[in-house]
Every structure is written in structure tokens, then in C-alpha cells.
Design a protein around this motif. Sequence first.
Motif, mmCIF file in Angstrom:
data_model
loop_
_atom_site.group_PDB
_atom_site.id
_atom_site.type_symbol
_atom_site.label_atom_id
_atom_site.label_comp_id
_atom_site.label_asym_id
_atom_site.label_seq_id
_atom_site.Cartn_x
_atom_site.Cartn_y
_atom_site.Cartn_z
ATOM 1 N N ASN A 1 -44.393 -29.855 -51.851
ATOM 2 C CA ASN A 1 -43.384 -29.051 -52.546
ATOM 3 C C ASN A 1 -42.086 -29.840 -52.699
ATOM 4 N N TYR A 2 -41.680 -30.516 -51.646
ATOM 5 C CA TYR A 2 -40.492 -31.370 -51.724
ATOM 6 C C TYR A 2 -40.705 -32.520 -52.702
ATOM 7 N N PHE B 1 -38.762 -33.352 -60.029
ATOM 8 C CA PHE B 1 -38.069 -32.478 -60.979
ATOM 9 C C PHE B 1 -36.582 -32.804 -61.024
ATOM 10 N N THR B 2 -35.960 -32.941 -59.846
ATOM 11 C CA THR B 2 -34.527 -33.208 -59.769
ATOM 12 C C THR B 2 -34.186 -34.596 -60.300
ATOM 13 N N SER B 3 -35.012 -35.590 -59.975
ATOM 14 C CA SER B 3 -34.763 -36.960 -60.427
ATOM 15 C C SER B 3 -34.853 -37.053 -61.943
ATOM 16 N N LEU B 4 -35.868 -36.413 -62.527
ATOM 17 C CA LEU B 4 -35.996 -36.413 -63.982
ATOM 18 C C LEU B 4 -34.834 -35.663 -64.635
ATOM 19 N N SER B 5 -34.406 -34.578 -63.997
ATOM 20 C CA SER B 5 -33.272 -33.809 -64.512
ATOM 21 C C SER B 5 -32.002 -34.650 -64.499
ATOM 22 N N ASN B 6 -31.777 -35.361 -63.400
ATOM 23 C CA ASN B 6 -30.596 -36.228 -63.318
ATOM 24 C C ASN B 6 -30.660 -37.361 -64.334
ATOM 25 N N LEU B 7 -31.873 -37.814 -64.621
ATOM 26 C CA LEU B 7 -32.059 -38.939 -65.537
ATOM 27 C C LEU B 7 -31.921 -38.522 -66.995
ATOM 28 N N LEU B 8 -32.414 -37.331 -67.320
ATOM 29 C CA LEU B 8 -32.507 -36.914 -68.715
ATOM 30 C C LEU B 8 -31.478 -35.876 -69.129
ATOM 31 N N THR B 9 -30.863 -35.190 -68.167
ATOM 32 C CA THR B 9 -29.872 -34.155 -68.482
ATOM 33 C C THR B 9 -28.606 -34.399 -67.672
ATOM 34 N N ASN B 10 -27.581 -33.619 -67.965
ATOM 35 C CA ASN B 10 -26.316 -33.725 -67.235
ATOM 36 C C ASN B 10 -26.052 -32.474 -66.405
ATOM 37 N N MET C 1 -37.205 -26.029 -53.214
ATOM 38 C CA MET C 1 -37.581 -27.402 -53.549
ATOM 39 C C MET C 1 -37.380 -28.374 -52.391
ATOM 40 N N GLY C 2 -36.435 -28.074 -51.530
ATOM 41 C CA GLY C 2 -36.122 -28.974 -50.426
ATOM 42 C C GLY C 2 -35.340 -30.198 -50.862
ATOM 43 N N THR C 3 -34.778 -30.164 -52.084
ATOM 44 C CA THR C 3 -34.098 -31.342 -52.608
ATOM 45 C C THR C 3 -32.644 -31.442 -52.160
ATOM 46 N N TYR C 4 -32.134 -30.391 -51.527
ATOM 47 C CA TYR C 4 -30.784 -30.426 -50.972
ATOM 48 C C TYR C 4 -30.834 -30.008 -49.505
ATOM 49 N N LYS C 5 -29.883 -30.495 -48.738
ATOM 50 C CA LYS C 5 -29.794 -30.124 -47.326
ATOM 51 C C LYS C 5 -28.348 -29.824 -46.967
ATOM 52 N N LEU C 6 -28.188 -28.995 -45.972
ATOM 53 C CA LEU C 6 -26.865 -28.570 -45.529
ATOM 54 C C LEU C 6 -26.219 -29.658 -44.678
ATOM 55 N N VAL C 7 -24.954 -29.928 -44.957
ATOM 56 C CA VAL C 7 -24.220 -30.917 -44.164
ATOM 57 C C VAL C 7 -23.255 -30.178 -43.243
ATOM 58 N N PRO C 8 -22.962 -30.719 -42.068
ATOM 59 C CA PRO C 8 -22.034 -30.073 -41.137
ATOM 60 C C PRO C 8 -20.679 -29.830 -41.793
ATOM 61 N N GLU D 1 -27.774 -33.948 -51.733
ATOM 62 C CA GLU D 1 -29.163 -34.286 -52.032
ATOM 63 C C GLU D 1 -29.821 -34.892 -50.795
ATOM 64 N N SER D 2 -31.024 -34.432 -50.496
ATOM 65 C CA SER D 2 -31.718 -34.908 -49.299
ATOM 66 C C SER D 2 -32.158 -36.368 -49.453
#
Length: 306
Positions: free
Chosen positions: A219-220, A226-235, A250-257, A272-273
Motif C-alpha cells: 500500500n505504501y 502515486f505521490t512521486s508521479l503527482s509531484n513529477l507531472l502536477t503542481n 497511503m503512508g506517504t507522509y509521517k508526523l514529525v515531532p 514526506e516519508s
Amino acid sequence: MKAVFIRTLTTMFRPINTILYFLISTIGIVVIAIFSQKDFKAMEFYIRQFQMSSIQMFYLLIFFWFCGILLTLSIIVHSSGVFSTEESEGTMRILLSKPIKRYDMVLGKLLGVFVGHLIYISSSVLFAVIIYGIISGMDPDIYSYIAKQVPFFILYGVLISYCVSSVGYFLSSLFKKRIVSIVFLAIFLVVVFGAFPMLRMTISQYTYETFHLYIFDINYHLGQIFTSLSNLLTNTTFGNAGKQIMSVFMGTYKLVPFDPDLSTITNSLFIESNYINGLLLLFSYLGISTGLYYMVFLRMGKKDIS
């Protein structure tokens, strides 16, 4: 090959299959659109936050529903028995008795299913954009922005179809019973879009990273692609609310302290993770899938049909 291609493609668009597909897809669109409509009314004084909320909800709809659960269900129906059904019903012998090479037969079937999935994905994404815009009543600028992302959504769906279908084809070439492919792909669906997101919500981020569970988290992997293609092809950019949703599904982001004593407080509580590069994952899955297609051709070329 042309006759096999047309026959396979036509089979994918039997009335009952097509009606069920668009009926199920419509349910997802309407639910998310209505939710967004209520969200609009509740956040009418926070236009920027609302805009990002609408866009991120539609992105999630594409990733998790259309190019996730719904696409996998379509592959289960159309790809899992592409060879095994012909064998079990005895029609494979009839097909091979005609003046057609085995490789042409296999290629015709694969291309027929691929084009069929392309039509399903393209039409459902376009349908989703139209219905989502009508029901949610979103701002024309937001609607125009989402509409411009349609080629990206279709491209991602085609790539996922290519990869996941290869597993169904391979299993269908190995076993005479279609049930094997159906069970495997059904388990895949539950694990990827159910078990893995629930696992990330259940265990701590520290445990997930310490034991490198992201290596096995498909899933990640899909989310990162999905996120990489979005960053590459869209803004497209997302606020914390969108990143939080994507961290779950998606697990593509993580919480920072978060340190309230910092003199300068960043507005990004989620980052971004990037455990694994998304494009590396994409090319890895494409390579594995291409290998499975190659084995399908070898298997069907040497298989004893009797």
C-alpha cells in the motif's frame, strides 16, 4: 490475433459487467461528493483550506477507490480467468485448432484485456470528475484544476492495471481453475487496501521504521508511486489535513515531532516519508510485471492443452 483481441475486448463489456462497474463506481463518487458538499458549507469562511480539502479528497478517491479497490475488482473479474476459463471449459482446444499461433492468441487476449481496462479507467475517471463537480458544487477554478489532472489519473491507473493484471495472467496460465487467481487477488485487495493501512494506524511510527515494515507494505509502495508521479507531472500541494489523510491511506507522509517552544514554527507537521524512492518502486514493479508477462508467453507456448 485480431479475432482473439476483438472477442476478448467484447467479453469485457458484457452488459451486466459494465452496469455493475459503473454502478459501484458511482456510489463512491456520490458519497465523497456529498461529503465534500457538506464540507463546503461547514468551511465557507476558510476558502483556502476548503480548496485543498476538495482536491485532496478527489485524489484519495482516485487512488483508493478507482485505481485501487475498483480496479482490482475489475482485474479479478476480467484477468483472473483469461486462460484458465478457456481450459476448464474446453474452448482453448477449439481456439488453438484454428490457424492461429499460440503467441498471437496470448497477445490478442492480453491486449484485449489491457484496452478494456484502459476504456474502463478513462471513462470512470472522466465520469468521476463530472459527477464530483456537479454534486459537490465546487468553485470553477478548483474544478478546472482537477479536470487538468485527468491524464495523470489515467496514466497511474494504466500503470497499476499493467502490474496487477500480470499477476492474474500468470496465475491463470499456471492453474486450470480460475478460483486460485480469484482467491489470491482477493487476498491482495484486502491486504493492500485494508490490512496495511490498519497496521500503520495500529503500531507506532517508531516500530514501523525500526523493523523496516515499509519494505513489505505494498500500500505504501503504491502510494509512493502515486505521490512521486503527482509531484513529477502536477503542481499539487497539500496542507496538513491532506497530508494526515494520506499518511493513513497511503503512508506517504509521517508526523514529525512538534516543539511549541520553537521561535519559528513551521506549518508542516507532516513531512514526506520517502522510505523508498517512488520512481525506483515504479520501475521495479514494471520490471517484475514484464517478467511475469514473459513467463506467461513461455508457459502458454509450451503448455499441453489436451
